[in-house]
Write a protein that holds these residues in place. Structure first.
Motif, PDB file in Angstrom:
ATOM      1  N   CYS A 188      15.201 146.925 -45.477  1.00  0.00           N
ATOM      2  CA  CYS A 188      15.229 146.311 -44.153  1.00  0.00           C
ATOM      3  C   CYS A 188      14.497 144.976 -44.210  1.00  0.00           C
ATOM      4  O   CYS A 188      13.462 144.851 -44.868  1.00  0.00           O
ATOM      5  CB  CYS A 188      14.536 147.254 -43.167  1.00  0.00           C
ATOM      6  SG  CYS A 188      14.304 146.623 -41.514  1.00  0.00           S
ATOM      7  N   ILE A 190      13.437 142.168 -41.184  1.00  0.00           N
ATOM      8  CA  ILE A 190      13.456 141.779 -39.776  1.00  0.00           C
ATOM      9  C   ILE A 190      12.785 140.414 -39.664  1.00  0.00           C
ATOM     10  O   ILE A 190      11.690 140.214 -40.193  1.00  0.00           O
ATOM     11  CB  ILE A 190      12.703 142.802 -38.907  1.00  0.00           C
ATOM     12  CG1 ILE A 190      13.415 144.164 -38.956  1.00  0.00           C
ATOM     13  CG2 ILE A 190      12.584 142.310 -37.463  1.00  0.00           C
ATOM     14  CD1 ILE A 190      12.604 145.293 -38.371  1.00  0.00           C
TER      15      ILE A 190
ATOM     16  N   GLN B  88      19.212 145.126 -28.839  1.00  0.00           N
ATOM     17  CA  GLN B  88      18.619 145.576 -30.092  1.00  0.00           C
ATOM     18  C   GLN B  88      17.145 145.909 -29.895  1.00  0.00           C
ATOM     19  O   GLN B  88      16.446 145.232 -29.137  1.00  0.00           O
ATOM     20  CB  GLN B  88      18.770 144.521 -31.193  1.00  0.00           C
ATOM     21  CG  GLN B  88      20.208 144.403 -31.718  1.00  0.00           C
ATOM     22  CD  GLN B  88      20.280 143.511 -32.930  1.00  0.00           C
ATOM     23  OE1 GLN B  88      20.085 142.309 -32.823  1.00  0.00           O
ATOM     24  NE2 GLN B  88      20.559 144.089 -34.082  1.00  0.00           N
ATOM     25  N   VAL B  90      13.642 146.669 -32.072  1.00  0.00           N
ATOM     26  CA  VAL B  90      12.879 146.770 -33.319  1.00  0.00           C
ATOM     27  C   VAL B  90      11.839 147.863 -33.135  1.00  0.00           C
ATOM     28  O   VAL B  90      11.102 147.860 -32.143  1.00  0.00           O
ATOM     29  CB  VAL B  90      12.202 145.429 -33.660  1.00  0.00           C
ATOM     30  CG1 VAL B  90      11.263 145.591 -34.851  1.00  0.00           C
ATOM     31  CG2 VAL B  90      13.244 144.373 -33.958  1.00  0.00           C
ATOM     32  N   PHE B 124      17.206 155.050 -36.752  1.00  0.00           N
ATOM     33  CA  PHE B 124      17.124 153.607 -36.876  1.00  0.00           C
ATOM     34  C   PHE B 124      17.616 153.191 -38.267  1.00  0.00           C
ATOM     35  O   PHE B 124      17.448 153.941 -39.235  1.00  0.00           O
ATOM     36  CB  PHE B 124      15.677 153.129 -36.696  1.00  0.00           C
ATOM     37  CG  PHE B 124      15.305 152.831 -35.276  1.00  0.00           C
ATOM     38  CD1 PHE B 124      15.582 153.737 -34.268  1.00  0.00           C
ATOM     39  CD2 PHE B 124      14.684 151.643 -34.943  1.00  0.00           C
ATOM     40  CE1 PHE B 124      15.246 153.467 -32.956  1.00  0.00           C
ATOM     41  CE2 PHE B 124      14.338 151.351 -33.630  1.00  0.00           C
ATOM     42  CZ  PHE B 124      14.620 152.269 -32.636  1.00  0.00           C
ATOM     43  N   PHE B 146       9.599 150.710 -40.511  1.00  0.00           N
ATOM     44  CA  PHE B 146      10.169 149.629 -39.707  1.00  0.00           C
ATOM     45  C   PHE B 146      11.671 149.855 -39.626  1.00  0.00           C
ATOM     46  O   PHE B 146      12.286 150.302 -40.600  1.00  0.00           O
ATOM     47  CB  PHE B 146       9.960 148.261 -40.363  1.00  0.00           C
ATOM     48  CG  PHE B 146       8.562 147.741 -40.300  1.00  0.00           C
ATOM     49  CD1 PHE B 146       8.011 147.354 -39.101  1.00  0.00           C
ATOM     50  CD2 PHE B 146       7.814 147.599 -41.449  1.00  0.00           C
ATOM     51  CE1 PHE B 146       6.720 146.856 -39.047  1.00  0.00           C
ATOM     52  CE2 PHE B 146       6.535 147.098 -41.412  1.00  0.00           C
ATOM     53  CZ  PHE B 146       5.982 146.726 -40.208  1.00  0.00           C
ATOM     54  N   GLY B 147      12.281 149.526 -38.527  1.00  0.00           N
ATOM     55  CA  GLY B 147      13.723 149.642 -38.461  1.00  0.00           C
ATOM     56  C   GLY B 147      14.300 149.003 -37.214  1.00  0.00           C
ATOM     57  O   GLY B 147      13.568 148.495 -36.356  1.00  0.00           O
ATOM     58  N   VAL B 148      15.619 149.028 -37.127  1.00  0.00           N
ATOM     59  CA  VAL B 148      16.339 148.370 -36.036  1.00  0.00           C
ATOM     60  C   VAL B 148      17.347 149.347 -35.433  1.00  0.00           C
ATOM     61  O   VAL B 148      18.003 150.103 -36.163  1.00  0.00           O
ATOM     62  CB  VAL B 148      17.079 147.114 -36.542  1.00  0.00           C
ATOM     63  CG1 VAL B 148      17.869 146.452 -35.403  1.00  0.00           C
ATOM     64  CG2 VAL B 148      16.096 146.117 -37.139  1.00  0.00           C
ATOM     65  N   PHE B 185      15.048 143.475 -27.624  1.00  0.00           N
ATOM     66  CA  PHE B 185      15.707 142.175 -27.557  1.00  0.00           C
ATOM     67  C   PHE B 185      17.029 142.379 -26.822  1.00  0.00           C
ATOM     68  O   PHE B 185      17.967 142.967 -27.370  1.00  0.00           O
ATOM     69  CB  PHE B 185      15.959 141.621 -28.969  1.00  0.00           C
ATOM     70  CG  PHE B 185      14.718 141.184 -29.678  1.00  0.00           C
ATOM     71  CD1 PHE B 185      14.300 139.861 -29.646  1.00  0.00           C
ATOM     72  CD2 PHE B 185      13.941 142.098 -30.364  1.00  0.00           C
ATOM     73  CE1 PHE B 185      13.145 139.462 -30.294  1.00  0.00           C
ATOM     74  CE2 PHE B 185      12.783 141.711 -31.015  1.00  0.00           C
ATOM     75  CZ  PHE B 185      12.383 140.383 -30.983  1.00  0.00           C
TER      76      PHE B 185
END
Lengths: 196, 188
Positions: A188, A190, B88, B90, B124, B146-148, B185
Motif C-alpha cells: 500500500c 497512500i 474514500q 484512509v 480495506f 494502513f489501508g484504503v 475524503f
C-alpha cells in the motif's frame, strides 16, 4: 464589465466589507463583496488536501522479486507507485506505506526499505530522494522466509513543479550475496497532497 | 423571509456579478448569495474529515472466539455517517494483542458500508496481514495497519479492527489496546 466572476484563487483577502444599514445597494458597493467571497472559496478549493493511493492485495505468491548483489539501490516494481499530479514547489505530501516483505535469499546485513519521491516524474524528473522519516531497516537478516510486516510514514516537500511520484526502493548496501526480496500479501502507498 | 438550503452536490464554477443598471431586486441579488452559499457548502462537504477512537482496557475482549470473517472487535470501530458512493476512507489501526492458545491469526481493517441499513462488508485494500502471528504467550504483539476503503453503498460506513482465524477456530485472543483512525475524503 464582467457578468460573472470565477475567483482568481490566489490571494486571500483579510477583510470583507460589510454593507451597512441604509447603504446604497449599487454594483459599486456589492460587487467587491461578492468577488471577495468568490476569491475566498476558490482559495479554499485550491487548498483542499487530496488523496492518491496504490493498493494491491495478494493472498499467495508474490508481486515482485528482486535479485541483485552488492550495493544496489533500485526502484522496485514499476507499477508499485503513486503519481501526484499538479504539484507546485512547496507543496507538502504526507506519505504512508504498508507492505509485507520476505527475504528468501541473502544473508547479513538486512535490506533497508525506503519510500522515495521523484519530482516532475513525467517531465524532466528530479533526483529520486528518500522521503524523510519513511525508512525501515534490516528486513529479513536471516535470509529465511520470515515475513516482516512494515509500515512507514513521512513527509515530502515538493522542490520541482509537476507530477511527483512516490515509490518504494530498497538498499542492500553491505551485502555480498544475491538478494531476493518478495513483496507478498499486501502492499500500500497512500499520498495526501497538502497544497502550498 | 426566504430560507435557502445550500446545494452541496456540485461545485459552482462561477458567480454572477450584478452590473450597473440592474434592477435591485431579490431575483438579481439572491442568486449571487445562493451560489456563494453553495460553494461553502460544497467545501464543507468535501473537506477531509478525521475521526479517532482510542480504547484501552484489561483486556477489551477477554473471550474472543470466532472464525467469522469481517467481524469487528468490540469497541474497536468508528462510524462515519453520510458516506456517498465513491468516497474514500484512509484507515489506520494500531492494536496490542495477546493470545494464550490457538494458531495462526490474520488481521485486517474491516469496512462495512451502510451498516445501519443493508450492510456490505469487506477488508480495506493494501493492509491485510495474513497467516502471521502464532502466539501462545502473554508477551503481547503490536499490530499496525494502513489501508484504503472506497465506499460502494451510501449510508454510514463502519471502520474497525478485524481478526480472523485462518486455521484454528477457538483461539483465545485478548485485545488490550486499540486505536482506529480514519480520514474521509469525499468524492469531488
Amino acid at each position: 464589465m464582467p457578468t460573472n466572476y470565477a475567483g482568481v484563487g490566489i490571494t486571500f483577502p483579510s477583510t470583507v466589507t460589510i454593507i451597512a444599514d441604509g447603504e446604497d445597494l449599487s454594483e459599486r458597493v456589492l460587487a467587491p463583496g461578492i468577488r471577495t467571497l468568490a476569491d475566498m472559496s476558490a482559495y479554499l478549493y485550491r487548498k483542499l488536501p487530496l488523496l492518491y493511493d496504490y493498493t494491491n492485495d495478494i493472498t499467495s505468491g508474490f508481486i515482485y522479486t528482486y535479485a541483485g548483489a552488492g550495493a544496489d539501490e533500485t526502484t522496485i516494481a514499476a507499477g508499485v507507485k503513486v503519481d501526484v499530479p499538479g504539484c507546485v514547489i512547496g507543496d507538502k505530501i504526507s506519505v504512508f506505506g504498508y507492505f509485507s516483505a520476505t527475504r528468501v535469499i541473502g544473508g547479513n546485513p538486512g535490506i533497508d526499505m525506503y519510500m522515495d519521491a521523484i519530482d516532475d516524474a513525467l517531465g524532466t524528473p528530479g533526483t529520486r530522494t528518500h522521503i524523510p522519516g519513511a525508512h525501515f531497516g534490516d528486513i529479513g537478516t536471516t535470509g529465511a522466509s520470515n515475513t516482516d510486516q512494515n509500515s512507514l510514514v513521512g513527509t515530502w516537500t515538493v522542490a520541482k513543479a509537476g507530477t511527483t511520484r512516490i515509490c518504494y526502493t530498497f538498499n542492500t548496501v553491505g551485502s555480498t550475496s544475491q538478494d531476493t526480496l518478495v513483496l507478498d500479501e499486501s502492499v500500500c502507498i497512500i499520498a495526501i497532497r497538502y497544497p502550498l | 423571509m426566504t430560507v435557502y438550503t445550500p446545494d452541496s452536490s456540485a461545485w459552482i464554477t462561477d458567480i454572477p456579478i450584478i452590473i450597473d443598471g440592474d434592477k435591485r431586486k431579490a431575483s438579481v441579488i439572491q442568486p449571487m448569495y445562493q451560489k456563494s452559499a453553495d460553494r461553502f457548502a460544497y467545501l464543507n462537504r468535501v473537506y477531509p474529515k478525521e475521526s479517532i477512537n482510542n480504547q484501552t482496557g484489561n483486556p477489551l475482549t477477554p473471550t474472543y472466539n470466532s472464525s467469522t470473517p469481517w467481524a469487528i472487535e468490540p469497541n474497536s470501530y468508528i462510524d462515519i455517517p453520510n458516506c456517498a458512493v465513491g468516497d474514500q476512507i484512509v484507515g489506520k489501526v494500531n492494536a496490542t494483542i495477546t493470545s494464550t492458545n490457538g494458531t495462526t491469526l490474520s488481521y485486517f481493517i474491516v469496512g462495512i458500508d451502510d451498516v445501519s441499513g443493508t450492510p456490505h462488508s469487506g477488508r480495506f485494500s493494501g493492509c491485510q496481514n495474513m497467516s502471521h502471528g502464532v502466539y501462545y504467550s502473554n508477551n503481547g504483539f503490536y499490530i499496525k495497519l494502513f489501508g484504503v476503503w472506497t465506499v460502494a453503498h451510501a449510508g454510514t460506513t463502519r471502520v474497525g479492527f478485524g481478526v480472523a482465524e485462518s486455521f484454528s477456530p477457538g483461539t483465545h485472543l485478548d485485545v488490550y489496546e486499540v486505536t482506529v483512525k480514519t480520514v474521509l475524503f469525499s468524492k469531488l
